[in-house]
Scaffold this active site. Structure first.
Site, mmCIF file in Angstrom:
data_model
loop_
_atom_site.group_PDB
_atom_site.id
_atom_site.type_symbol
_atom_site.label_atom_id
_atom_site.label_comp_id
_atom_site.label_asym_id
_atom_site.label_seq_id
_atom_site.Cartn_x
_atom_site.Cartn_y
_atom_site.Cartn_z
ATOM 1 C CG PHE A 114 -14.027 32.226 67.768
ATOM 2 C CD1 PHE A 114 -12.907 31.919 68.540
ATOM 3 C CD2 PHE A 114 -15.144 32.740 68.405
ATOM 4 C CE1 PHE A 114 -12.897 32.133 69.899
ATOM 5 C CE2 PHE A 114 -15.145 32.960 69.777
ATOM 6 C CZ PHE A 114 -14.021 32.655 70.526
ATOM 7 C CG MET A 483 -14.802 2.797 94.704
ATOM 8 S SD MET A 483 -15.359 1.506 95.828
ATOM 9 C CE MET A 483 -17.120 1.727 95.779
#
Ligand SMILES: Cc1ncc(C[n+]2csc(CCOP(=O)(O)OP(=O)(O)O)c2C)c(N)n1
Lengths: 589, 217
Positions: A114, A483
């Site tokens: 895990f 941009m």
């Protein structure tokens, strides 16, 4: 000093011995033993972020604004992978970070446990070095080595991955003095070769059209390097330009300042780079945003390159005189030799400066202002006026606002400008401002943001509020990814594919939701008072500055063009803009 | 001219002149003798020796550097060579323009566990030698009967290969030599019943009394 302690205690003790005052982090199962130690001591403050990427950029802002390494503590698996962007960002801008990651216990490593991931495998290409600590015996040495590697030579990020059982294990801790100071295989250079330095100085003395091209290496080398750079400029009278990363090393108010160079640099800086006969590159790396079209880059100059990293030399551009060494050390030698030889710059340099003044007269940052709509450049100029002379740190996100900030806010000192240069990471600015504010609680820390970028790490507002930090976020809100839109206009027939953000949040309400202050401004005449209010507000502020939506950032060297073919604002008609980039240029980024 | 990393491929003989800059700048006769930019787009093959700490992940770092930056690996061999100091020697044969090979050397040197990098090909030329000593070992399995089998055995003798395993149906030859000799041997064995080959990659040293650990490049 040798003592028995657990691995988790060793981490804290190593922090203390390395003079760490602040750690940015986020807990999780695999680092709980270290968090358990953190809560039981007061020497080291922990700043709890809201996303591990935020911790990384905050540590970068902290490092950049102090010159000390930024320290990060995150858990295994997703905690570590969330750090990858920040690590890569620090790698490209040579920012010293020490990142401690938790790992699943050694007996589970490799079992797909895990929250297990191959952290050293994932971060190998985006760190200067990394370590998986398998034995408690190795932990103290590796921790000290990690700080040494991060800080020395060309700085960079490092990761120390510590499995949970090693954090619990007990071993003998040794402080940094008893661990080996000199590393057996890693010995970064400091002093440059004297023959090369002498040759460099002599070449400079013969220059008729010299230019100093400085970069982030000057900042990284420490305040002394900036001071020596200023001395060198004063002595030689050579004009200076800088990359985005090097702003502040030479003051913007200095007489020889040309402004930033490169894709959105000034006309005078780029023309000087193109026409110079001697270029002195100091702690910069000929990045593609700087050189433009490579084979037309400064075609007639002899090049001197000072860099602490030998692999930077001749990587992109062939140089005539390489000097491998730390900028401050090399500049010290240069200044001394120039002085001792009583060199004078050649008479022709005067004409060169006249030429530069003519370029300067083009006034390449001019823009058409309006009484009605706030031009983004104007907003930054007003902000610049309001913070002049104040103790300020400026960070940015990525986009047009970043370039405008670089162009319009003059930087007078090093370490005051925090921006993501090499990697261009949207989401950098907010946490970076938080990091700078942690290091400088009484200074004004302002993040210049775009409406799109700010949403990438907006959750860190909550961090600022929790820790009583007061970074100000100045959003140049144009509703576009400006941009991207500008490039689409230049390259893709103005087809604005997915660069407009509908449904932006109400930034004022958003600020309030975080328990902070929001300010909105839509008219130019309201700006000054509102900026004052922002500065005077004690806590964090989101300043929603609604600006002209379609303003473009000029000057610009279109992709694939040389420095002397810049697109200037007064020439940037729609047609010129649309045809500025050739077919080959379009393939370039 | 294109930037060097996009330049087209021409094969050429390695040289130690041209792009390779000298960090100590010895022959920088201040104003006259700058390194004249001899930008070359000729591809050369060089052999590099890399001394590294034998620690977990070190090979991954080296290989990751090559794949991440788009460098070529023609051959790679690695083994611990100094047990007390836990040092391994990695021998890499690579192809690129002189500038790329210079970059590879510096990029390798930048890795923290790397002690020394030497371009053996450049070093050999500096010592006025043709090339470094290079040897490779291969095990070559050939199966067959009758005339082909005899022919394989005869040829193996001509190549000074030795038989290290055999039945009435097969041989396993062990052959040592420069890579092109091994290449040639394998080509010859192909029509004679070649089954499989295992090669070690190149091991290499410079000629002469000096060693890499005692002598700086
Ligand atoms: C994480 C990330 N994703 C995408 C990009 C590509 N990108 C560069 S600038 C930009 C637009 C930024 O827009 P905004 O923050 O509004 O700033 P503006 O350009 O409008 O000032 C984008 C999407 C990036 N740099 N970083």
């Amino acid at each position: 000093m040798e003592r028995e302690m657990t691995g988790a205690e060793m981490v804290l003790q190593a922090f203390r011995d390395q003079e760490v005052k602040h750690v940015f982090g986020y807990p999780g199962g695999a680092v709980l033993p270290i968090y358990d130690e953190l809560i039981q001591q007061d020497d080291i403050a922990h700043i709890l972020v809201r996303h591990e990427q935020g911790a990384g950029h905050a540590a970068e802002g902290y490092a950049r604004s102090t010159g000390k390494p930024g320290v990060v503590l995150v858990t295994s698996g997703p905690g570590a992978t969330n750090m990858v962007t920040a690590l890569t960002d620090a790698m490209l801008d040579s920012i010293p970070l020490v990142c401690i990651t938790g790992q699943v216990p050694t007996n589970l490593v490799g079992s797909d446990a895990f929250q297990e991931c191959d952290t050293v495998g994932i971060t190998r290409p985006c760190t200067k070095h990394n370590w998986l600590v398998k034995r408690i015996e190795d932990l103290p040495r590796i921790l000290h080595e990690a700080f040494y590697v991060a800080k020395s030579g060309r700085p960079g990020p490092v990761v120390v991955d510590i499995p949970k059982d090693v954090q619990f294990a007990t071993g003998t801790y040794a402080g940094p003095s008893t661990s080996h100071v000199q590393h057996k295989s890693y010995n970064p250079p400091t002093k440059g070769d004297m023959t090369a330095i002498r040759a460099a100085v002599q070449l400079m003395a013969t220059a008729q059209r010299p230019v100093l091209y400085t970069g982030g290496g000057v900042i990284n080398s420490g305040p002394l390097a900036s001071q020596l750079l200023r001395e060198l400029v004063e002595m030689t009278g050579f004009p200076v330009t800088s990359t985005l990363m090097g702003l502040g090393a030479y003051p913007a108010s200095g007489p020889e300042w040309l402004g930033m160079l490169g894709m959105h640099g000034t006309y005078e800086a780029n023309m000087a780079m193109h026409d110079c006969d001697v270029m002195v590159c100091i702690g910069a790396r000929f990045d593609d945003r700087i050189t433009g079209k490579l084979d037309a880059f400064s075609p007639n100059s002899k090049k001197i390159h000072i860099d602490v990293d030998p692999s930077s030399i001749n990587k992109i551009v062939h140089v005539d005189i390489p000097v491998v060494g730390d900028v401050a050390h090399v500049l010290e030698d240069m200044v001394r030799i120039w002085r001792a030889s009583s060199f004078k710059p050649r008479a022709e340099v005067k004409n060169w400066k006249k030429q530069i003044d003519q370029w300067r007269a083009r006034n390449c940052l001019a823009y058409r202002n309006s009484d009605d709509i706030i031009m983004p450049q104007y907003a930054l100029q007003r902000l610049g006026e309001a913070i002049k002379g104040k103790d300020v740190y400026i960070s940015t996100e990525v986009g047009q606002h970043q370039m405008w900030a670089a162009q319009f806010l003059g930087f007078e000192a090093p370490n005051r400008w925090l921006t993501s240069g090499g990697f261009g990471t949207m989401g950098y600015g907010m946490p970076a401002a938080i990091g700078a504010q942690v290091a400088h609680p009484d200074s004004l820390c302002i993040n210049i943001a775009g409406d799109a970028s700010i949403l990438m790490n907006i959750q860190e507002m909550s961090t600022a509020v929790q820790h009583g930090l007061s970074p100000k976020t100045f959003i140049l809100n144009n509703s576009y990814m400006g941009m991207v839109r500008q490039w689409q206009q230049l390259l893709h027939g103005n087809r604005l594919s997915h660069s407009y953000t509908d449904s932006l949040p109400d930034f004022v309400k958003l600020a309030e939701a975080y328990g902070a202050k929001g300010i909105r401004v839509t008219k130019p005449h309201e700006l000054d008072d509102a900026i004052q209010e922002m500065i005077e507000t004690p806590g964090p502020v989101l300043f929603d500055c609604c600006v002209a939506q379609l303003a473009n950032c000029f000057p610009m060297i279109p992709s694939g063009k040389p420095h002397n073919e810049m697109l200037l604002p007064d020439e940037a008609s729609d047609e010129a803009v649309a045809s500025a980039i050739s077919k080959e240029g379009k393939a370039l980024v | 001219m294109k930037p060097w990393h996009q330049q087209s491929v021409k094969k050429g003989r390695p040289s130690c002149e041209g792009w390779g800059y000298k960090m100590n700048a010895q022959n920088l006769d201040a104003l006259s003798a700058y390194f004249i930019a001899e930008v070359s787009d000729v591809q050369e093959t060089h052999t590099l020796s890399v001394i590294v700490d034998n620690e977990p992940g070190v090979l991954a770092r080296v290989i990751g550097l090559f794949s991440g930056r788009g460098y070529n690996i023609d051959s790679l061999s690695v083994s611990e060579t100094e047990h007390e100091r836990h040092l391994s020697r990695i021998t890499i044969v690579t192809t690129g323009t002189p500038q790329i090979i210079e970059q590879i050397r510096h990029q390798l040197d930048r890795l923290v566990p790397v002690h020394r990098v030497r371009d053996l090909t450049v070093a050999a030329l500096r010592f006025k030698q043709d090339k470094p000593l290079e040897r490779e070992l291969a095990l070559v399995k050939v199966a067959g009967a009758g005339e082909k089998r005899l022919e394989a055995l005869r040829l193996s003798e001509a190549f000074k290969a030795t038989v290290i395993d055999a039945t009435t149906e097969h041989f396993v030859f062990e052959i040592t030599g420069r890579s092109n000799k091994i290449e040639q041997f394998i080509d010859i064995m192909r029509p004679l019943g070649l089954v499989e080959v295992s090669r070690t990659g190149v091991a290499a040293l410079n000629r002469g009394p000096e060693g890499l650990s005692s002598n700086a490049q």
